[in-house]
Structure formats: C-alpha cells, structure tokens
Design a protein around this motif. Structure first.
Motif, PDB file in Angstrom:
ATOM      1  N   LYS B  74      10.731   6.636  10.031  1.00 39.47           N
ATOM      2  CA  LYS B  74      10.364   5.652   9.012  1.00 39.47           C
ATOM      3  C   LYS B  74      10.301   4.258   9.609  1.00 39.47           C
ATOM      4  O   LYS B  74       9.400   3.466   9.334  1.00 39.47           O
ATOM      5  N   GLY B  75      11.300   3.948  10.460  1.00 34.03           N
ATOM      6  CA  GLY B  75      11.341   2.636  11.092  1.00 34.03           C
ATOM      7  C   GLY B  75      10.100   2.384  11.932  1.00 34.03           C
ATOM      8  O   GLY B  75       9.540   1.285  11.904  1.00 34.03           O
ATOM      9  N   VAL B  77       7.107   3.719  11.587  1.00 35.81           N
ATOM     10  CA  VAL B  77       5.956   3.499  10.691  1.00 35.81           C
ATOM     11  C   VAL B  77       6.008   2.086  10.112  1.00 35.81           C
ATOM     12  O   VAL B  77       5.006   1.361  10.071  1.00 35.81           O
ATOM     13  N   LEU B  78       7.200   1.665   9.670  1.00 35.38           N
ATOM     14  CA  LEU B  78       7.353   0.339   9.062  1.00 35.38           C
ATOM     15  C   LEU B  78       7.063  -0.762  10.066  1.00 35.38           C
ATOM     16  O   LEU B  78       6.439  -1.774   9.742  1.00 35.38           O
ATOM     17  N   LEU B  81       3.471  -1.042  10.393  1.00 34.03           N
ATOM     18  CA  LEU B  81       2.916  -1.733   9.220  1.00 34.03           C
ATOM     19  C   LEU B  81       3.163  -3.229   9.291  1.00 34.03           C
ATOM     20  O   LEU B  81       2.316  -4.039   8.940  1.00 34.03           O
ATOM     21  N   ALA B  82       4.363  -3.592   9.762  1.00 32.84           N
ATOM     22  CA  ALA B  82       4.701  -5.016   9.865  1.00 32.84           C
ATOM     23  C   ALA B  82       3.739  -5.715  10.813  1.00 32.84           C
ATOM     24  O   ALA B  82       3.258  -6.812  10.537  1.00 32.84           O
ATOM     25  N   PHE B  95      12.081  -6.221   7.539  1.00 30.00           N
ATOM     26  CA  PHE B  95      11.290  -5.247   6.793  1.00 30.00           C
ATOM     27  C   PHE B  95      11.561  -3.831   7.310  1.00 30.00           C
ATOM     28  O   PHE B  95      11.821  -2.896   6.550  1.00 30.00           O
ATOM     29  N   THR B  96      11.540  -3.697   8.633  1.00 27.29           N
ATOM     30  CA  THR B  96      11.746  -2.383   9.241  1.00 27.29           C
ATOM     31  C   THR B  96      13.137  -1.848   8.957  1.00 27.29           C
ATOM     32  O   THR B  96      13.321  -0.728   8.494  1.00 27.29           O
ATOM     33  N   LEU B  99      14.174  -1.106   5.105  1.00 33.04           N
ATOM     34  CA  LEU B  99      13.509  -0.012   4.398  1.00 33.04           C
ATOM     35  C   LEU B  99      13.576   1.315   5.143  1.00 33.04           C
ATOM     36  O   LEU B  99      12.993   2.305   4.706  1.00 33.04           O
ATOM     37  N   ALA B 100      14.281   1.343   6.278  1.00 36.26           N
ATOM     38  CA  ALA B 100      14.331   2.577   7.066  1.00 36.26           C
ATOM     39  C   ALA B 100      15.115   3.683   6.365  1.00 36.26           C
ATOM     40  O   ALA B 100      14.974   4.856   6.692  1.00 36.26           O
TER      41      ALA B 100
END
Lengths: 133, 386
Positions: B74-75, B77-78, B81-82, B95-96, B99-100
């Motif tokens: 998840k991290g 991917v985030l 995205l960031a 952000f990473t 939301l991980a």
C-alpha cells in the motif's frame, strides 16, 4: 398653496474634519425631508465624475443648491470639475440644451464676514444665467 | 440502507459526505468535537477486543508477514500516487505513512463478505487481525515520520506553536506577504490598529526584524481567528496566497461573523468570481492595478499626453469594472459545469468589442462616449443664441 419641490444639494468640502460651519449645514440638510444631499468629494474621491448619473440627478430635481466654502471667490475644485463636465453643450446650453429650463438654482457658500461685496458685484448674475439659460 | 441491501456503515459514511458539502459543516464539526473523542475511544476498544489472541499466537508469522506485506504494498502505491499528484517532500511521506494501514472499513467488508459466503470462514479472523495490527502499527509510523522525515525537510526540527495573541485590533489581516504588507503599512501609518496573521514562520520572523508585528498561525482555523479577536473586529483583509483557502476563509467569515466586512485579494478572474460568490464585500485582482499603471506608462511612452493617458486608463478601468460585473452575473447564474460555456464566452467577446468602440468614440456622440472629458462646444455654437 405650497408647491412641493424636489431639492438637490450638491455639497463640496475637501476637508470635512476642519469644517466648522459647513459640516453643521450638511448635517441639518441630511436631516431635512425631501432633500437629496450629495457629498461630491465622498462620491468621487478620485474626481472621476459619472456624468450620466449627475445629469440624471439634475433632471430629477427642481431646485439645485451648491453648498461650499468659498475658495478664491469660487467653488472647491470638484464642483468646478462638475460644472465643466456635467453642464454639457446640448444638455445645459446651446442647441437643444434646455434640460435645466425652469429649475431653480441657489448657492450656500461660506466665507469670512465682509467677503461678499466683491463677490456679488462681479460674479453672480452673469454666471448663473449662462449656466441655466 | 439495509432496505437497499447496503451496510448501515456505508450509509453513515454517505451521510457524512452529504453534510460535508452543506453550509452547516463548520457547526457540525464544532458540535461533534466532544463526541468524537468518546466515540473514537469506543471504536478502538472494539477493534482491540476483536483481536483473537489464540488465532494470533498460532499464526504469528503469517499474520505479521501479511501485515507488513500489505503495508509495504500500500505504501508503495501511495508513494507513487504522491509523486504523480505532485505531493512533494514531507507531505508526500505523510500521505504514504498515514494511509499505509489497512483501514477500518476492512472490518465492515470482512463481516459482509462472511455473511455472503464470499470468503471462507477460517481465513477471515486472520485477515481481521491483519487489519487490526496494521492500525496498531500506524502510530509508530507517525513517530517514524516525526523523527526521521520531518527534520530532513525543514530547518527547524519542530513547528513553533501558534503565537499567543495578546492584543485585539479592529482590523485583521491574513497574510503579510507582498500584498498584505502594503495594506498593513498604510493602516499602521495612520494609527489604525491591525492584527496580522501569517502561516509562514520565516515570514513572521522577517517582519519582526523590520519592526512589523505579526502572529504565526493558520488563519483558516476558527480557534485562531477567535484569539485574534475576530469577534470584536470590524474589518478582515484576506491577503493569502492559497486560492482555495482564501475562498473557504471568506465563506467561513461571512457565515459565522456576519457583521464583518471582508476584503479579498484575487489571483485571477475566476478566483475573483469565486470570492464574490463566497460573499466577499470587496475583491481586487492582485495584478490588475499594477498592470493598468504600466499600461498608462506604456501609452505615455508612445507619445500620448500624460493627462490623456490618465483619462484613457480611467476609461478602461470604468468599462472593465462594468463588464466584469456583467460577466459575473452571467457566471454566477450557471451551475458549476457550464460556467465558462458559450454564453459566457460570447458575452466576453461582445464586451471586448464594445470596449474598443467606446474608447475611440468621436466626441460629438456624447451619449456613447466612454470617457467624459471637457469638450469644447461645436465651432458655430454662438449661432444657437441668435
């Protein structure tokens, strides 16, 4: 029989905080009914007079009053600017320039006692009749 | 929601989304504040109670491995995205890392999928453990962020606290950059008391060095506004850089402090309309008057008489204001998607044409004239009086 006339007071004083008499006259005028009071320096602080609006205002009133302190036997600058711009050829004078026919005109000017004699002898009738004719 | 076959939790989520777009969201947030703490505590107690220790001890390696795997995936991917959405530096990391975690909605989905026999019953406890443990690890990630990430992106290793504002003024100015400085200096020079707020600690420090007092803090926070004296103020000047925050601030001020007169700085035409729609009493485009002054100088430089240049600039300004008003009225009536549609564009073109016609109109046609200057009467006017 009293004919009710609409009165417009065009007030010009560039420094109201120093005014002693005119400021009181202004206050009283504002409190009087059926009198429209326009503080020209307040409306047009940058001298950019809206000629259309001013002409429209003249048409809507029957009695026009200039209220001002006497500076060099004349009005403060903005009222002179007003005269230069608003009293146009074709509106206030000349061919078809009869928008102000039949209206009354009055001054209220302030100056120290004794200043009136030279003023009355030189300015009054010539000036007012050419502006309103 | 259960009538439609969806979970009540989704229903409350949707209710929140709908309310977030309403005009009551500020009051809602303020009112919910006290309950938030209580209910959050309750929620996390439930989460903790859901951890089945026997299952955990039996499958410790599997659970931990899955948790770390989920968080890392998840991290990644985030983080991608960031980078994609240009969330740079410290913000991207925040952000990473924040939301991980697997997210509490995972519990809802897991129970729903169990009810509908989508997932086999034996892997569900393990998955809910993964969710719970990832949530448990998130505070550690925040500590990691504070200790490792933040110092790399900032000169000060910790944010200074918002200043204690110990004076109240009749004028509050938000933003003490290029725009706010001029306003503040003009007011101060005339003995008018101002309270200035700025979000950049560096800027506040620079201002203090040249003896201009300002306070550090985010003007969009209601509690800071309160301590700045917004309840006693009569005027608020919004001079901040961030466009959306400016609009939000104006909306908030007009909504919660109706007596306050709000002056706002606009970035461009669209921002101007947005600020007007939000209720600002007076909006000025930040570059407009500078550009106009330059335009007048340009006219002078090509040989136009200085006074004529001044009058032409004035005429341009008057027309521009009137046109802007007409364009705004067209803009504000349309719903969001259609605002720059064909009717706006054609009006704009029409007004631009009117501008050039008006500016070079012949003085005989005095009713159409854009700029009213003294003009001599016609040559033979004396014959009118014969």
């Amino acid at each position: 029989m009293l004919i009710k006339r609409r009165v417009l007071v065009l007030f010009a004083h560039p420094s109201l905080e120093r005014s002693e008499v005119n400021v009181e006259l202004l206050r009283r005028s504002r409190e009087t009914e059926a009198v429209t009071v326009v503080d020209l320096y307040e409306q047009y602080p940058d001298f950019r007079i809206d000629v259309e609006a001013e002409q429209q205002r003249l048409l809507e009133h029957d009695v026009i009053v200039f209220m001002f302190p006497l500076y060099w036997y004349s009005t403060p600058a903005i009222l002179k600017e007003w005269q230069d711009l608003v009293l146009e050829y074709g509106f206030a004078y000349g061919k078809d320039g009869n928008a102000l026919h039949g209206k009354w005109f009055a001054w209220s000017l302030g100056c120290p006692a004794g200043c009136m004699a030279p003023l009355l002898s030189r300015l009054s009738w010539q000036w007012s009749s050419s502006a309103i004719a | 929601m259960s009538l439609v076959g969806l979970s009540p939790a989704l229903g409350t989520f949707l209710a929140g989304v709908v309310l977030a777009n309403s005009e009551f969201r500020h009051e809602l947030e303020t009112n919910i504040e006290p309950f938030k703490g209580l209910l959050l505590g309750l929620f996390f107690i439930t989460v903790g109670a859901g951890i089945q220790f026997p299952v955990l001890t039996e499958n410790l390696g599997l659970v931990l491995g899955l948790t770390l795997g989920v968080m890392v995936a998840k991290g990644a991917v985030l983080f991608g995205l960031a980078l994609l959405f240009k969330l740079r530096g410290a913000n991207g990391w925040l952000f990473t890392l924040s939301l991980a975690q697997a997210g509490e909605f995972g519990f809802v989905l897991l129970s729903y999928s169990t009810q509908n026999h989508v997932l086999p019953a034996d892997i569900v406890p393990i998955l809910s453990l993964v969710v719970a443990i990832s949530m448990f690890l998130t505070p550690l990630l925040f500590i990691l962020y504070d200790v490792l990430v933040l110092p790399r992106y900032q000169d000060n290793s910790e944010q200074p606290d918002p200043d204690d504002i110990d004076e109240h003024g009749t004028v509050i100015i938000a933003g003490i950059g290029r725009f706010g400085q001029i306003i503040n200096r003009l007011l101060r020079a005339n003995g008018i008391h101002t309270v200035v707020l700025d979000r950049e600690p560096g800027q506040v420090e620079n201002m203090r060095q040249i003896k201009i007092q300002s306070f550090y803090g985010d003007a969009s926070r209601p509690d800071l506004l309160h301590t700045a004296g917004v309840d006693e103020a009569s005027l608020f000047v919004v001079a901040i850089d961030e466009r959306e925050q400016a609009v939000a601030l104006v909306e908030h001020l007009k909504h919660s402090h109706g007596h306050l007169r709000v002056l706002a700085r606009a970035f461009d035409r669209q921002h101007h309309y947005q600020l007007r729609e939000a209720g600002a009493d007076f909006v000025i485009n930040e570059t407009y008057y500078s550009a106009l002054a330059m335009g007048r100088e340009a006219l002078r430089s090509v040989g136009v008489h200085p006074f004529k240049a001044q009058k032409l600039g004035n005429a341009f300004d008057d027309l521009e204001q009137r046109h802007r008003e007409a364009l705004y009225q067209t803009w504000v009536e349309k719903p969001d998607g259609e605002r720059y549609g064909t009717s706006y564009q054609s009006l704009f073109i029409e007004l631009e044409e009117a501008l050039s016609t008006a500016m070079d109109d012949d003085r005989d046609d005095h009713h159409e004239r854009s700029e009213r200057e003294w003009a001599p009467p016609p040559k033979n006017y004396l014959s009118d009086f014969d």
